[in-house]
Design a protein around this motif. Structure first.
Motif, PDB file in Angstrom:
ATOM      1  N   VAL A 193      -9.919  -0.531   0.957  1.00 58.90           N
ATOM      2  CA  VAL A 193      -9.154  -0.506   2.063  1.00 58.90           C
ATOM      3  C   VAL A 193      -8.112  -1.757   1.443  1.00 58.90           C
ATOM      4  O   VAL A 193      -8.657  -2.480   1.068  1.00 58.90           O
ATOM      5  CB  VAL A 193     -10.020  -1.486   3.339  1.00 58.90           C
ATOM      6  CG1 VAL A 193      -8.775  -1.625   4.555  1.00 58.90           C
ATOM      7  CG2 VAL A 193     -11.063  -0.171   3.960  1.00 58.90           C
ATOM      8  N   LYS A 194      -7.029  -1.417   1.850  1.00 59.44           N
ATOM      9  CA  LYS A 194      -5.670  -2.178   1.576  1.00 59.44           C
ATOM     10  C   LYS A 194      -4.992  -2.788   2.764  1.00 59.44           C
ATOM     11  O   LYS A 194      -4.534  -1.867   3.585  1.00 59.44           O
ATOM     12  CB  LYS A 194      -4.889  -1.498   0.498  1.00 59.44           C
ATOM     13  CG  LYS A 194      -5.728  -1.082  -0.680  1.00 59.44           C
ATOM     14  CD  LYS A 194      -4.344  -0.556  -1.533  1.00 59.44           C
ATOM     15  CE  LYS A 194      -4.995  -0.116  -3.025  1.00 59.44           C
ATOM     16  NZ  LYS A 194      -4.067   0.571  -3.945  1.00 59.44           N
ATOM     17  N   GLU A 195      -4.629  -3.961   2.668  1.00 60.56           N
ATOM     18  CA  GLU A 195      -3.872  -4.639   3.986  1.00 60.56           C
ATOM     19  C   GLU A 195      -2.154  -4.219   3.561  1.00 60.56           C
ATOM     20  O   GLU A 195      -1.740  -4.442   2.223  1.00 60.56           O
ATOM     21  CB  GLU A 195      -3.970  -5.984   3.863  1.00 60.56           C
ATOM     22  CG  GLU A 195      -5.398  -6.524   4.700  1.00 60.56           C
ATOM     23  CD  GLU A 195      -5.258  -7.716   5.269  1.00 60.56           C
ATOM     24  OE1 GLU A 195      -4.179  -8.550   5.170  1.00 60.56           O
ATOM     25  OE2 GLU A 195      -6.315  -8.548   5.374  1.00 60.56           O
ATOM     26  N   ILE A 196      -1.521  -3.769   4.453  1.00 62.08           N
ATOM     27  CA  ILE A 196      -0.122  -3.250   4.460  1.00 62.08           C
ATOM     28  C   ILE A 196       0.398  -3.911   5.480  1.00 62.08           C
ATOM     29  O   ILE A 196       0.306  -4.196   6.581  1.00 62.08           O
ATOM     30  CB  ILE A 196      -0.014  -1.858   4.695  1.00 62.08           C
ATOM     31  CG1 ILE A 196      -1.121  -1.012   3.585  1.00 62.08           C
ATOM     32  CG2 ILE A 196       1.263  -1.255   4.726  1.00 62.08           C
ATOM     33  CD1 ILE A 196      -1.050  -1.074   2.407  1.00 62.08           C
ATOM     34  N   ASN A 197       1.679  -4.367   4.886  1.00 59.98           N
ATOM     35  CA  ASN A 197       2.650  -4.983   5.894  1.00 59.98           C
ATOM     36  C   ASN A 197       3.275  -3.978   7.041  1.00 59.98           C
ATOM     37  O   ASN A 197       3.873  -2.908   6.762  1.00 59.98           O
ATOM     38  CB  ASN A 197       3.863  -5.521   5.073  1.00 59.98           C
ATOM     39  CG  ASN A 197       4.832  -5.943   6.092  1.00 59.98           C
ATOM     40  OD1 ASN A 197       4.872  -6.200   7.069  1.00 59.98           O
ATOM     41  ND2 ASN A 197       6.450  -6.140   5.480  1.00 59.98           N
ATOM     42  N   PHE A 198       2.465  -4.175   8.193  1.00 58.02           N
ATOM     43  CA  PHE A 198       2.761  -3.115   9.328  1.00 58.02           C
ATOM     44  C   PHE A 198       4.199  -3.551   9.980  1.00 58.02           C
ATOM     45  O   PHE A 198       4.460  -2.462  10.806  1.00 58.02           O
ATOM     46  CB  PHE A 198       1.773  -3.400  10.242  1.00 58.02           C
ATOM     47  CG  PHE A 198       1.585  -1.925  11.058  1.00 58.02           C
ATOM     48  CD1 PHE A 198       0.758  -0.896  10.286  1.00 58.02           C
ATOM     49  CD2 PHE A 198       1.728  -1.975  12.287  1.00 58.02           C
ATOM     50  CE1 PHE A 198       0.627   0.213  11.184  1.00 58.02           C
ATOM     51  CE2 PHE A 198       1.357  -0.855  13.017  1.00 58.02           C
ATOM     52  CZ  PHE A 198       0.844   0.274  12.351  1.00 58.02           C
ATOM     53  N   GLN A 199       5.023  -4.406   9.876  1.00 55.87           N
ATOM     54  CA  GLN A 199       6.169  -4.622  10.681  1.00 55.87           C
ATOM     55  C   GLN A 199       7.279  -3.654  10.630  1.00 55.87           C
ATOM     56  O   GLN A 199       7.883  -3.480  11.597  1.00 55.87           O
ATOM     57  CB  GLN A 199       6.771  -5.970   9.740  1.00 55.87           C
ATOM     58  CG  GLN A 199       7.942  -6.549  10.678  1.00 55.87           C
ATOM     59  CD  GLN A 199       7.466  -6.969  12.275  1.00 55.87           C
ATOM     60  OE1 GLN A 199       6.008  -7.702  12.267  1.00 55.87           O
ATOM     61  NE2 GLN A 199       7.857  -6.618  13.275  1.00 55.87           N
ATOM     62  N   PRO A 200       7.350  -2.802   9.546  1.00 54.71           N
ATOM     63  CA  PRO A 200       8.358  -1.554   9.506  1.00 54.71           C
ATOM     64  C   PRO A 200       7.843  -0.763  10.702  1.00 54.71           C
ATOM     65  O   PRO A 200       8.891  -0.235  11.229  1.00 54.71           O
ATOM     66  CB  PRO A 200       8.362  -0.969   8.182  1.00 54.71           C
ATOM     67  CG  PRO A 200       7.835  -2.314   7.095  1.00 54.71           C
ATOM     68  CD  PRO A 200       6.780  -3.001   8.007  1.00 54.71           C
ATOM     69  N   TRP A 201       6.675  -0.397  10.565  1.00 55.58           N
ATOM     70  CA  TRP A 201       6.253   0.448  11.744  1.00 55.58           C
ATOM     71  C   TRP A 201       6.365  -0.027  13.260  1.00 55.58           C
ATOM     72  O   TRP A 201       6.505   0.643  14.078  1.00 55.58           O
ATOM     73  CB  TRP A 201       4.794   0.899  11.371  1.00 55.58           C
ATOM     74  CG  TRP A 201       4.573   1.831  10.447  1.00 55.58           C
ATOM     75  CD1 TRP A 201       5.057   3.091  10.579  1.00 55.58           C
ATOM     76  CD2 TRP A 201       3.767   1.483   9.294  1.00 55.58           C
ATOM     77  NE1 TRP A 201       4.731   3.777   9.148  1.00 55.58           N
ATOM     78  CE2 TRP A 201       3.965   2.996   8.584  1.00 55.58           C
ATOM     79  CE3 TRP A 201       3.068   0.876   8.667  1.00 55.58           C
ATOM     80  CZ2 TRP A 201       2.995   2.999   7.303  1.00 55.58           C
ATOM     81  CZ3 TRP A 201       2.370   0.769   7.680  1.00 55.58           C
ATOM     82  CH2 TRP A 201       2.450   2.187   6.963  1.00 55.58           C
ATOM     83  N   LEU A 202       5.972  -1.332  13.309  1.00 55.61           N
ATOM     84  CA  LEU A 202       6.175  -2.132  14.662  1.00 55.61           C
ATOM     85  C   LEU A 202       7.796  -2.078  14.744  1.00 55.61           C
ATOM     86  O   LEU A 202       7.994  -1.868  16.182  1.00 55.61           O
ATOM     87  CB  LEU A 202       5.673  -3.389  14.485  1.00 55.61           C
ATOM     88  CG  LEU A 202       4.311  -3.618  14.162  1.00 55.61           C
ATOM     89  CD1 LEU A 202       4.024  -5.268  14.051  1.00 55.61           C
ATOM     90  CD2 LEU A 202       3.476  -3.040  15.313  1.00 55.61           C
ATOM     91  N   ASP A 203       8.584  -2.313  14.078  1.00 51.78           N
ATOM     92  CA  ASP A 203      10.076  -1.999  14.353  1.00 51.78           C
ATOM     93  C   ASP A 203      10.430  -0.756  14.711  1.00 51.78           C
ATOM     94  O   ASP A 203      11.357  -0.636  15.755  1.00 51.78           O
ATOM     95  CB  ASP A 203      10.794  -2.677  13.116  1.00 51.78           C
ATOM     96  CG  ASP A 203      10.631  -4.176  12.945  1.00 51.78           C
ATOM     97  OD1 ASP A 203      10.210  -4.888  13.765  1.00 51.78           O
ATOM     98  OD2 ASP A 203      11.122  -4.694  11.735  1.00 51.78           O
ATOM     99  N   THR A 204       9.998   0.136  14.399  1.00 48.46           N
ATOM    100  CA  THR A 204      10.323   1.352  14.591  1.00 48.46           C
ATOM    101  C   THR A 204       9.876   1.875  15.996  1.00 48.46           C
ATOM    102  O   THR A 204      10.519   2.810  16.654  1.00 48.46           O
ATOM    103  CB  THR A 204       9.697   2.478  13.429  1.00 48.46           C
ATOM    104  OG1 THR A 204      10.040   2.191  12.311  1.00 48.46           O
ATOM    105  CG2 THR A 204      10.257   4.108  13.864  1.00 48.46           C
ATOM    106  N   ALA A 205       8.506   1.553  16.378  1.00 48.99           N
ATOM    107  CA  ALA A 205       8.025   1.564  17.471  1.00 48.99           C
ATOM    108  C   ALA A 205       9.060   1.393  18.648  1.00 48.99           C
ATOM    109  O   ALA A 205       9.055   2.002  19.792  1.00 48.99           O
ATOM    110  CB  ALA A 205       6.729   0.742  17.693  1.00 48.99           C
ATOM    111  N   LYS A 206       9.839   0.266  18.503  1.00 47.71           N
ATOM    112  CA  LYS A 206      10.588   0.005  19.475  1.00 47.71           C
ATOM    113  C   LYS A 206      11.853   0.967  19.947  1.00 47.71           C
ATOM    114  O   LYS A 206      12.340   0.833  21.035  1.00 47.71           O
ATOM    115  CB  LYS A 206      11.410  -1.425  19.266  1.00 47.71           C
ATOM    116  CG  LYS A 206      10.268  -2.611  19.288  1.00 47.71           C
ATOM    117  CD  LYS A 206      10.920  -3.947  18.554  1.00 47.71           C
ATOM    118  CE  LYS A 206      10.140  -4.928  18.331  1.00 47.71           C
ATOM    119  NZ  LYS A 206      10.371  -6.196  17.589  1.00 47.71           N
ATOM    120  N   LEU A 207      12.099   1.703  18.829  1.00 51.44           N
ATOM    121  CA  LEU A 207      13.341   2.622  19.143  1.00 51.44           C
ATOM    122  C   LEU A 207      13.011   3.710  20.139  1.00 51.44           C
ATOM    123  O   LEU A 207      13.913   3.970  20.811  1.00 51.44           O
ATOM    124  CB  LEU A 207      13.685   3.270  17.711  1.00 51.44           C
ATOM    125  CG  LEU A 207      13.848   2.706  16.475  1.00 51.44           C
ATOM    126  CD1 LEU A 207      14.034   3.684  15.279  1.00 51.44           C
ATOM    127  CD2 LEU A 207      15.313   2.031  16.796  1.00 51.44           C
TER     128      LEU A 207
END
Length: 602
Positions: free
Chosen positions: A290-304
């Protein structure tokens, strides 16, 4: 089968009950209609099929051989934005209702396979919401707690499966509507890759992003439905053929990603946070990396999806209706869709550019992982809480779901247990388009580790069965020499995206040689049923689209043929033409290339 009102509706169990003569489809549907009526206060259905409406389906089944129809006698429920011939489609808006002459393609495929529709399910109006409270047909209540939300927009579809009223149901999923209700009702929720299930005959929400989803008690049942329903449709311009997708291959245990601690949110819900990390700890115990990944790009996309130009698609879908009947719409739904009137063509282009940037940015994140895991939702709310702040709390529920279709992922929600307050909870796994079958196989392997039962009526989780799931995008490839892990040509597999599945042996039917050709030492595997032995091999999953380029690298006398493994299965693998062993050194007794190299250089 069990008691009259608590029968086992798993597809395999129901099929067996029919074969044993314990039950008939006609008897089952009578019982299910009676049981559905007893849940009237849950507001599950907008339209329950009458005896007259059910009769043609039953008559047809009684006249045909059960073995000729893969879903013969299997009851299902249809979200009421999906057409069923002769039954009103309302999209949870009575003023919008119409009676279609033909069924939606996906519904017709299931009926043709022998499945029987029980009814049309309640939903958040025009599939706008993740809550199950935005319907003039009443709030659809959670299967576990009457005061909690069921999730939406496919609320009735999920609750009908959870309360043992059908074997599976159809929902739609544009922003999470096929996963959120699954999490809140202890179900498998499959959101297929866009275009694999036809949306012809489905009332659009965001047409370019809409997906027909599947709720089921277990992954094997979802897979059987997917097998029938995932058919290309020439009459749906958004339809795609499964084999045209080119997903990456997975190894025996896919590398899993989770959001980094800085980019994960539980909306202050400590129970949800603890449960998610307990689930991840369990996966690590089972041997998953299990690896931790920076999820911010996905969170930003969700707003679209709701804050950007895609809201305009919701408006386009019902523009003429809304101009005349906006005053009768659910206030939250109307307010969201009306926001599109403020958008311009320039906004649409800005949204398109933002999405293109997000696609490029998130693509690089898949280099280190095979599959991403998130909470399905940060938390869950009561009906009272949701009605007090409907738009803000709905947005919270979409934290981990809204971006999926924009970025072209397949996803699956899987139960992982129960909170301290007794409510079900789970996680969602997602990966690039075309990994649908891989996700279902992984869920089948994991589901029973976390919960013993499905839905709200203690239906046992089906025993895992890995051979049940095919992967049409990758070919198991057996290698025996220089392509083994750590040897000179292994990079030819890695650079083509191949992933190691297992280390095993051939059946005891082969002779093994070191060939005389150079410069690279290489072995020859030749079948000899009369005097053969077992030879160690590695089996790799090779993406089909790269098999041809790999084959071009293989020099004569070597080639690819069928290799029988110790368990009796046959896979593609390296074989040697008989003339190639002239002058070669027999090394069969070493049991494999790795052993021979250790002896040879020792």
């Amino acid at each position: 089968m069990s008691t009259k009102h608590n029968f086992d509706l798993r597809i395999s169990s129901l099929r067996q009950a029919y074969a044993d003569g314990e039950l008939s489809p006609r008897e089952l549907m009578t019982l299910l209609v009676e049981k559905a009526e007893s849940y009237e206060d849950h507001n599950i259905f907008i339209h329950l099929l009458s005896d007259e409406e059910l009769e043609p389906y039953l008559t047809r089944l009684e006249a045909c051989d059960p073995s000729s129809h893969p879903l013969w006698g299997i009851p299902f429920v249809i979200k009421d934005n999906i057409d069923l011939a002769g039954v009103p489609t309302t999209a949870a808006c009575p003023e919008y209702a119409y009676v279609p002459e033909a069924s939606a393609t996906v519904a017709q495929l299931l009926v043709d396979a022998g499945a029987i529709p029980l009814g049309k399910a309640n939903m958040d109006q025009f599939a706008t919401g993740l809550v199950g409270t935005r319907s003039p047909y009443g709030v659809c209540h959670n299967a576990f707690d009457f005061n909690m939300i069921s999730g939406g927009s496919s609320s009735g579809s999920a609750v009908s499966v959870a309360l043992n009223l059908c074997s599976f149901s159809l929902g739609t999923d544009t922003a999470g509507s096929g996963r959120v209700p699954a999490a809140f009702n202890n179900l498998i929720g499959l959101k297929p890759s866009k275009g694999l299930l036809s949306t012809k005959g489905v009332v659009p929400a965001v047409r370019s992003q809409d997906v027909v989803s599947v709720f089921a008690l277990n992954s094997q049942d979802a897979y059987e439905v997917f097998e029938v329903a995932a058919q290309a449709d020439a009459e749906d311009e958004f339809s795609r053929k499964e084999m045209d997708l080119m997903p990456p291959a997975w190894g025996a245990r896919p590398v899993l990603g989770i959001p980094s601690s800085e980019t994960i949110s539980f909306a202050g819900d400590e129970q949800a946070e603890k449960h998610f990390y307990d689930s991840i700890a369990e996966l690590k115990k089972q041997g998953y990396e299990v690896k931790e990944i920076n999820f911010q790009p996905w969170l930003d996309t969700a707003k679209l999806l709701y804050e950007g130009a895609w809201v305009a698609e919701r408006y386009v879908a019902i523009e003429a209706f809304m101009e005349e009947f906006e005053n009768v719409m659910d206030p939250s739904v109307g307010a969201i869709i009306a926001g599109a009137r403020k958008l311009s063509a320039a906004d649409a282009y800005k949204g398109s550019y933002a999405l293109q940037k997000a696609q490029a940015l998130t693509a690089s994140l898949w280099q280190d992982i095979d599959c991403m895991l998130t909470p399905t939702t940060p938390t869950i709310y009561s009906i009272e809480q949701m009605q007090s702040d409907p738009i803000k709390l709905n947005s919270v529920l979409g934290t981990y779901t809204n971006f999926m279709n924009l970025l072209d992922y397949a996803a699956l929600a899987m139960p992982t247990g129960f909170r301290e307050d007794g409510l079900p909870i789970g996680l969602t796994m997602f990966a690039p388009a075309g990994t649908d079958r891989l996700l279902m196989k992984l869920a089948d392997k994991l589901h029973g580790h976390f919960v013993p039962t499905s839905g709200a009526k203690e239906t046992p989780v089906t025993t895992t069965h890995s051979e049940f799931f095919a992967n049409p995008h990758a070919i198991p490839l057996a290698v025996v020499g220089a392509h083994l892990t750590g040897f000179p040509l292994n990079g030819q597999l890695i650079e083509r995206g191949a992933k190691l599945l297992q280390t095993t042996k051939t059946a005891p039917k082969y002779n093994f040689y070191e060939l005389s050709e150079r410069p690279i030492l290489k072995p020859g595997l030749v079948k000899n049923e009369a005097a053969g032995v077992s030879i160690e091999v590695e089996v790799w999953a090779m993406p089909k689209q790269h098999l041809g380029s790999f084959l071009a690298l293989i020099p004569s006398p070597l080639g690819l043929g069928k290799v029988e493994l110790i368990n009796g299965t046959q896979v593609v693998g390296f074989v040697c033409e008989p003339y190639g062993i002239e002058g070669a050194k027999s090394i069969s007794l070493t049991g494999g290339w790795r052993n021979w190299m250790a002896v040879r250089t020792g």
